[in-house]
Design a protein around this motif. Structure first.
Motif, short mmCIF file in Angstrom:
data_model
loop_
_atom_site.label_atom_id
_atom_site.label_comp_id
_atom_site.label_asym_id
_atom_site.label_seq_id
_atom_site.Cartn_x
_atom_site.Cartn_y
_atom_site.Cartn_z
N ARG A 78 1.01 -1.09 0.22
CA ARG A 78 -0.06 -0.04 0.24
C ARG A 78 1.08 1.24 -0.17
O ARG A 78 0.46 2.18 -0.68
CB ARG A 78 -0.97 -0.05 1.29
CG ARG A 78 -1.83 1.31 1.28
CD ARG A 78 -2.81 1.12 2.45
NE ARG A 78 -3.72 0.00 2.29
CZ ARG A 78 -4.44 -0.07 1.31
NH1 ARG A 78 -5.06 1.11 0.53
NH2 ARG A 78 -5.64 -1.13 1.27
N LEU A 79 1.93 1.14 0.67
CA LEU A 79 2.89 2.39 0.74
C LEU A 79 3.85 2.77 -0.52
O LEU A 79 4.57 3.49 -0.40
CB LEU A 79 3.64 2.21 2.06
CG LEU A 79 2.79 2.54 3.54
CD1 LEU A 79 3.88 1.88 4.65
CD2 LEU A 79 2.36 3.71 3.50
N ALA A 80 3.80 1.55 -1.33
CA ALA A 80 4.47 1.67 -2.53
C ALA A 80 3.86 2.68 -3.53
O ALA A 80 4.71 3.12 -4.66
CB ALA A 80 4.59 0.49 -2.92
N THR A 81 2.60 3.31 -3.26
CA THR A 81 2.08 4.18 -4.37
C THR A 81 2.03 5.42 -3.56
O THR A 81 1.60 5.47 -2.41
CB THR A 81 0.89 3.66 -4.83
OG1 THR A 81 0.12 3.66 -3.76
CG2 THR A 81 0.94 2.19 -5.53
N PRO A 82 2.00 6.56 -4.41
CA PRO A 82 1.48 7.71 -3.62
C PRO A 82 0.28 8.00 -3.25
O PRO A 82 -0.02 8.45 -2.03
CB PRO A 82 1.73 8.70 -4.99
CG PRO A 82 2.71 8.20 -5.78
CD PRO A 82 2.38 6.46 -5.61
N VAL A 88 -2.48 6.43 4.10
CA VAL A 88 -1.94 6.20 5.25
C VAL A 88 -1.57 7.22 6.08
O VAL A 88 -1.90 7.57 7.29
CB VAL A 88 -0.59 5.09 4.83
CG1 VAL A 88 0.03 5.11 6.27
CG2 VAL A 88 -0.98 3.87 4.60
N GLY A 89 -0.99 8.52 5.24
CA GLY A 89 -0.98 9.69 5.87
C GLY A 89 -2.07 10.17 6.55
O GLY A 89 -2.07 11.04 7.57
N ALA A 90 -3.28 10.01 5.84
CA ALA A 90 -4.39 10.61 6.42
C ALA A 90 -5.04 9.84 7.51
O ALA A 90 -5.33 10.52 8.61
CB ALA A 90 -5.70 10.73 5.56
N ILE A 91 -4.81 8.74 7.64
CA ILE A 91 -5.07 7.82 8.69
C ILE A 91 -4.17 8.18 10.00
O ILE A 91 -4.71 8.35 11.10
CB ILE A 91 -4.98 6.12 8.42
CG1 ILE A 91 -6.14 5.98 7.30
CG2 ILE A 91 -4.72 5.41 9.71
CD1 ILE A 91 -6.00 4.50 6.85
N ALA A 92 -2.96 8.30 9.77
CA ALA A 92 -1.96 8.73 10.80
C ALA A 92 -2.09 10.24 11.16
O ALA A 92 -2.08 10.28 12.50
CB ALA A 92 -0.43 8.91 10.22
N THR A 93 -2.53 11.02 10.39
CA THR A 93 -2.98 12.28 10.87
C THR A 93 -4.17 12.15 11.71
O THR A 93 -4.12 12.92 12.88
CB THR A 93 -3.21 13.34 9.64
OG1 THR A 93 -2.18 13.40 8.88
CG2 THR A 93 -3.85 14.71 10.30
#
Length: 183
Positions: A78-82, A88-93
């Protein structure tokens, strides 16, 4: 992570400006300090500060997840694509902001304690009176806009400083390999 804590440290350090230590608490000063802190809308200030840090924090989380040896392959895929990184960044935020907000009551109580420790009852009441005045109310209303403008100015200054410093940093790092390092 230390950079994330700096705004919090500044926020909590700001009240420590009393010129003389106040006398022992007569019992009600912590309540007066809590009243003052309630007027300051610290939760709004913290939201502003932490929201500004979230792009950096979420990027660090994404990087940590990408490089963690024990991360499941599905997550790495999943993290291999922008798009996956953005998701994942949105979930982390969302999760980091929720974790920060869960700690606001403790931060607010710590701020009240700092005010109690550094100001007498009469000083606290004078500060409250100021914030209840038209000028104080206007300051509280304009504070988020002022903070945003100052943050934008700080970012611009940071970019300029980075652009000025980067060539020197690069030259010094390159000199490490040639044995010509200068300070």
């Amino acid at each position: 992570m230390m950079r994330m804590l700096a705004p919090l440290a500044l926020l909590l350090a700001t009240p420590a400006i009393a010129q003389t230590p106040p006398a022992a608490d007569a019992g009600g000063r912590i309540e007066t300090a809590r009243t003052l802190v309630g007027k300051l809308n610290i939760d709004r200030t913290l939201d502003f500060q932490f929201s500004g840090l979230m792009p950096l924090v979420s990027a660090q989380i994404v990087t940590a997840m990408q490089t963690a040896p024990d991360m499941p392959q599905a997550v790495k895929t999943r993290l291999a694509t922008p798009e996956g990184q953005q998701q994942v960044g949105a979930i982390a935020t969302e999760e980091m902001m929720a974790a920060f907000r869960a700690r606001y009551p403790a931060i607010i109580e710590a701020a009240a304690e700092e005010y109690r420790r550094n100001f007498s009852e009469s000083e606290l009441k004078a500060i409250i009176a100021f914030y209840d005045s038209p000028t104080g109310k206007r300051l509280l209303t304009l504070q988020p806009q002022l903070q945003q403008r100052l943050a934008e100015a700080g970012k611009a200054m940071g970019r300029e400083a980075g652009m000025a410093a980067f060539p020197k940093i690069r030259a010094r790092v390159e000199a490490l390999d040639t044995g010509k390092a200068k300070k």
